[in-house]
Motif scaffolding. Structure first.
Motif, short mmCIF file in Angstrom:
data_model
loop_
_atom_site.label_atom_id
_atom_site.label_comp_id
_atom_site.label_asym_id
_atom_site.label_seq_id
_atom_site.Cartn_x
_atom_site.Cartn_y
_atom_site.Cartn_z
N ASP A 90 -90.22 -64.65 11.53
CA ASP A 90 -88.85 -64.14 11.50
C ASP A 90 -88.57 -63.11 12.62
OD1 ASP A 90 -88.15 -65.69 9.28
OD2 ASP A 90 -89.00 -64.21 7.94
N GLY A 91 -88.78 -63.49 13.83
CA GLY A 91 -88.47 -62.63 14.96
C GLY A 91 -89.63 -61.76 15.43
N LEU A 92 -90.74 -61.80 14.72
CA LEU A 92 -91.87 -60.96 15.11
C LEU A 92 -92.38 -61.31 16.50
CD1 LEU A 92 -93.92 -58.75 14.52
CD2 LEU A 92 -95.32 -60.48 13.36
N ASP A 93 -92.49 -62.60 16.79
CA ASP A 93 -92.98 -63.01 18.11
C ASP A 93 -92.12 -62.44 19.22
OD1 ASP A 93 -95.03 -64.45 16.99
OD2 ASP A 93 -94.04 -66.38 17.19
N GLU A 94 -90.81 -62.58 19.06
CA GLU A 94 -89.89 -62.07 20.09
C GLU A 94 -90.03 -60.56 20.24
OE1 GLU A 94 -85.15 -62.11 21.27
OE2 GLU A 94 -85.81 -63.11 19.43
N TRP A 95 -90.15 -59.86 19.12
CA TRP A 95 -90.32 -58.41 19.17
C TRP A 95 -91.61 -58.03 19.87
CZ3 TRP A 95 -88.47 -53.86 19.44
CH2 TRP A 95 -89.28 -52.75 19.26
N VAL A 96 -92.72 -58.69 19.53
CA VAL A 96 -94.01 -58.36 20.13
C VAL A 96 -93.98 -58.59 21.64
CG1 VAL A 96 -96.45 -59.03 20.26
CG2 VAL A 96 -95.36 -58.70 18.03
N VAL A 97 -93.40 -59.71 22.05
CA VAL A 97 -93.30 -60.00 23.49
C VAL A 97 -92.47 -58.92 24.17
CG1 VAL A 97 -92.35 -61.59 25.20
CG2 VAL A 97 -93.72 -62.47 23.30
N THR A 98 -91.31 -58.61 23.62
CA THR A 98 -90.41 -57.64 24.23
C THR A 98 -91.04 -56.25 24.28
OG1 THR A 98 -88.51 -58.90 23.47
CG2 THR A 98 -88.10 -56.61 24.09
N ALA A 99 -91.64 -55.82 23.15
CA ALA A 99 -92.26 -54.50 23.10
C ALA A 99 -93.47 -54.41 24.03
CB ALA A 99 -92.66 -54.17 21.66
N ALA A 100 -94.27 -55.46 24.06
CA ALA A 100 -95.45 -55.46 24.93
C ALA A 100 -95.05 -55.35 26.39
CB ALA A 100 -96.27 -56.73 24.70
N VAL A 101 -94.06 -56.13 26.80
CA VAL A 101 -93.60 -56.07 28.19
C VAL A 101 -93.05 -54.68 28.50
CG1 VAL A 101 -91.86 -56.98 29.78
CG2 VAL A 101 -93.22 -58.55 28.39
N GLU A 102 -92.31 -54.11 27.56
CA GLU A 102 -91.76 -52.76 27.76
C GLU A 102 -92.86 -51.74 28.02
OE1 GLU A 102 -89.04 -49.65 28.09
OE2 GLU A 102 -88.61 -51.79 28.02
N LEU A 103 -94.01 -51.94 27.38
CA LEU A 103 -95.13 -51.01 27.52
C LEU A 103 -96.11 -51.40 28.61
CD1 LEU A 103 -95.83 -50.35 23.74
CD2 LEU A 103 -94.64 -48.84 25.35
N GLY A 104 -95.79 -52.47 29.35
CA GLY A 104 -96.67 -52.91 30.42
C GLY A 104 -97.91 -53.62 29.93
N LEU A 105 -97.84 -54.23 28.76
CA LEU A 105 -98.97 -54.95 28.18
C LEU A 105 -98.74 -56.44 28.26
CD1 LEU A 105 -99.25 -52.81 24.92
CD2 LEU A 105 -100.64 -52.57 26.99
#
Length: 81
Positions: A5-20
């Motif tokens: 339920d949107g977790l994948d999109e959140w993880v991708v977005t948050a990871a990119v934001e943090l340079g991961l």
């Protein structure tokens, strides 16, 4: 990553934001650890434990080993009387 339920999109977005690298985020490992802590210790301990895991990994701990140690600690946590 399998969707929750949107977790994948959140993880991708948050990871990119943090340079991961999103592929480096062990979502299942963190969710399993959070479940063990929430069910065996106390619910608010789940996000705090996830943060502690992140700190340990950031300082060089192996994520799988650290999560396993914390999960075992949570499973052995004494139940309130």
């Amino acid at each position: 990553m399998a969707g929750l339920d949107g977790l994948d999109e959140w993880v991708v977005t948050a990871a990119v934001e943090l340079g991961l690298e999103p592929a480096d985020v062990p979502v299942g490992l963190v969710l399993d650890l959070a479940k063990d802590v929430a069910h065996n210790v106390v619910r608010p301990g789940a996000p705090v434990t996830a943060f502690l895991l992140g700190l340990a990994v950031g300082r060089g701990a192996d994520p799988t080993d650290a999560a396993a140690r914390l999960a075992e600690l949570a499973r052995q946590w004494p139940t309130p009387s």
